[in-house]
Motif scaffolding. Sequence first.
Motif, PDB file in Angstrom:
ATOM      1  N   GLY A 274       0.818  -1.207   0.000  1.00  0.00           N
ATOM      2  CA  GLY A 274       0.000   0.000   0.000  1.00  0.00           C
ATOM      3  C   GLY A 274       0.850   1.254   0.000  1.00  0.00           C
ATOM      4  N   ASN A 275       0.810   2.027   1.090  1.00  0.00           N
ATOM      5  CA  ASN A 275       1.608   3.251   1.197  1.00  0.00           C
ATOM      6  C   ASN A 275       3.060   2.896   1.512  1.00  0.00           C
ATOM      7  N   TYR A 276       3.995   3.512   0.793  1.00  0.00           N
ATOM      8  CA  TYR A 276       5.413   3.195   0.933  1.00  0.00           C
ATOM      9  C   TYR A 276       6.182   4.502   1.107  1.00  0.00           C
ATOM     10  N   SER A 277       6.862   4.652   2.250  1.00  0.00           N
ATOM     11  CA  SER A 277       7.714   5.809   2.523  1.00  0.00           C
ATOM     12  C   SER A 277       9.156   5.396   2.261  1.00  0.00           C
ATOM     13  N   ARG A 278       9.780   6.007   1.240  1.00  0.00           N
ATOM     14  CA  ARG A 278      11.074   5.540   0.750  1.00  0.00           C
ATOM     15  C   ARG A 278      12.146   6.619   0.873  1.00  0.00           C
ATOM     16  N   GLY A 292      -8.178  -5.248   3.384  1.00  0.00           N
ATOM     17  CA  GLY A 292      -7.661  -6.423   2.700  1.00  0.00           C
ATOM     18  C   GLY A 292      -6.303  -6.260   2.061  1.00  0.00           C
ATOM     19  N   MET A 293      -5.607  -5.174   2.331  1.00  0.00           N
ATOM     20  CA  MET A 293      -4.338  -4.895   1.655  1.00  0.00           C
ATOM     21  C   MET A 293      -3.210  -5.764   2.207  1.00  0.00           C
ATOM     22  N   LYS A 294      -2.335  -6.210   1.315  1.00  0.00           N
ATOM     23  CA  LYS A 294      -1.091  -6.855   1.726  1.00  0.00           C
ATOM     24  C   LYS A 294      -0.050  -5.765   1.972  1.00  0.00           C
ATOM     25  N   ASN A 295       0.710  -5.909   3.058  1.00  0.00           N
ATOM     26  CA  ASN A 295       1.744  -4.923   3.399  1.00  0.00           C
ATOM     27  C   ASN A 295       1.185  -3.499   3.293  1.00  0.00           C
ATOM     28  N   THR A 315      -6.128  -6.869   6.729  1.00  0.00           N
ATOM     29  CA  THR A 315      -4.824  -6.670   6.096  1.00  0.00           C
ATOM     30  C   THR A 315      -3.836  -7.726   6.589  1.00  0.00           C
ATOM     31  N   SER A 316      -2.703  -7.820   5.894  1.00  0.00           N
ATOM     32  CA  SER A 316      -1.672  -8.784   6.285  1.00  0.00           C
ATOM     33  C   SER A 316      -0.305  -8.235   5.918  1.00  0.00           C
ATOM     34  N   GLY A 317       0.731  -8.769   6.568  1.00  0.00           N
ATOM     35  CA  GLY A 317       2.089  -8.374   6.235  1.00  0.00           C
ATOM     36  C   GLY A 317       2.528  -7.121   6.964  1.00  0.00           C
TER      37      GLY A 317
END
Length: 689
Positions: A274-278, A292-295, A315-317
Amino acid sequence: MSEHRSTSRHRGSRKFLAVGLPVALTTAGLLVNGVGLAPQQASAATAAAAAPAWATATADGFASVDALGQNGTYGGRDGRIVTVRTQADLEKYATAAEPYVIVVAGTITMNPVGKEIKVASDKTIVGSGTSGHIVGGGFFLGQGVHNVIIRNLTIRDAYQGVWNDKEHDFDAVQMDGAHHVWIDHNDLRNMADGLIDVRKDSTYVTVSWNELSQNNKTFGIGWTENVTTDITIHHNWFRETEQRNPSTDNAAHAHLYNNFLEDVAGTSINSSYGNYSRGGTRMVLENSYFQGMKNPVIKDATATLVQRGNVFSGTSGRNESGGTAFDPRTYYAYTLDKAADVPALLRSGTGPRTTIGTTAATDVTAKAAAATTLTVAKDGTGQYKTVQAAVNAVPANNPSRVVVSIKPGTYRETVKVPSNKPHVTFQGTGGSRKDTVIVYNNAAGTRKPDGSGTYGTSGSATVAVEADDFQARNLTVSNDFDEGANQSLSGHQAVALRTAADKVFLDGVIVEGDQDTLLLDTAAKDRLGRVYVTNSYVVGNVDFVFGRATAVLDRSVITLKKRWDGSSAGYITAPSTAANRKGFLIANSTVNGDVSDRTFYLGRPWHAGGDASLDPQTTVRNTTLSAAIRTTPWTDMSGFSWKDDRFAEYRNTGSGSGSASSNRPHLTDAQAADQEIGDWLTDWTPTAS
């Protein structure tokens, strides 16, 4: 840069709902101190005074910040309003040096496929209602381009058949080094590369109220070693998207709030994250909903991510946070919606609106001059204390719009708008559609006070509309008849709203009851009665959308309700459509409710009075169905088989959807092309007035 990747896969070709409802917009020069000026020469203040609200709308979030020599984002506000229907005209105005508000009225198919029009500064590009479609291409904002608004468009279908496509950089919106950009209320889907790419130090960007769907690399931010970008992302619905939801790399300030990320069960596209802070990103993530989102939320060790008030369901991960970020209110004011309210709010509120891009400045001025406003206030601070009193004051055969402005309160009364009073609007003035409520409790079996018998089903309506060109906005119409307390009464049908007219437009309303909530009828068997319902809620349990009208429920929520005894069993639609007419179309909507699984039918055929000549129709398409829907979603009624009439689905999703079978017919792509919103409404474009 490192990136989460999934294995390459193919997806089938897709054909999507396209509403071709062109709107004629006029543009006039402006008068300043009695001197005629070309529109582009007029002052910003004069242009703003003459133009409709959507043409002068300004961004919130980081796009509103005064920086880099640009005070906020207002697009082409200071220029002319122009209407385009061809690629050549769109490109002419989008690339011009002068400011323009460019209204896209119709579908423009890009040639060649993948073409991205290079937008110049000081532009607003806006779809006309739901009719503005860009097919097979998009927009590019290059270095230094600023003050651009892209709003109320559907941008779709540049996908080239390769899931992890590395050859076709076909985006819906790409910006490289742009600043002060607002992307709002768009439907973005099915592109070869990204839906939105914010690249190479683009900054002061706000992305709001968009629906992003059916894509792999959805929304990327970065492509730079500099930690520069300031971006606000709020009230966006991500569904059927695999990665970059969004992926935010090296953003100085990334503020994400009230977004809805949904991994839709039963579809071929599943989330990898989903949301990724990079990188060096500093992110604040607030009051969003992850279904239901993975990671659902991940971060690099070098990034910071602060979470507050988010909801995670199924959700999972990885779900990560850490470090300190920043206070968004240092830069701008904003208001958070409750995270629990986000799914319903965004399912009905994202994407193109019928009220944006549909009226020219001169038309608005004329309508304002012609319209009459009657104010209703229960506490006596208005002209009338009841809604019916205001309706009674409307002149017979009135030639122009009359707005009945209803202040917040509960109005316990029945209301009838007779056929000789067209062009009436009921407008709730509260902050929410729940603030203004018209409610009564008659049922079919309720006896009339004068002793002349019972009301019957149609007569039980709390609000009855028999006049053409009726509109209602921002209010609730309810029938609160208590079935449990009236078990001895014969006839529990209790209508909240009955329409028996043509060109009825319901926008942002709640219609609630139990059995027979919403009766969509026509004035006579041989009369056309078109109804368009959008951004609304319809609540009930038995046949609660019924009648012989030609009606569309678009971008709305159909809420299933338990029976009076706590049991779960019911039917949504009961159309009684005449042969060779359109019946009910439910599109781009959500069906849910606190009821048991597999207990509700989508519909059944109502042959009113045993009339075998009728040909009832319900089509449910591009809609999310909860597990409450039965695996065989249609059923017979009063001896008439649903299989002899017109009941079908197309590309529905959710746990209540199912594969095509003899008991669950699906439209082919070719059939679906003839069952779109425009086929129902034909020459009528619903426009708020």
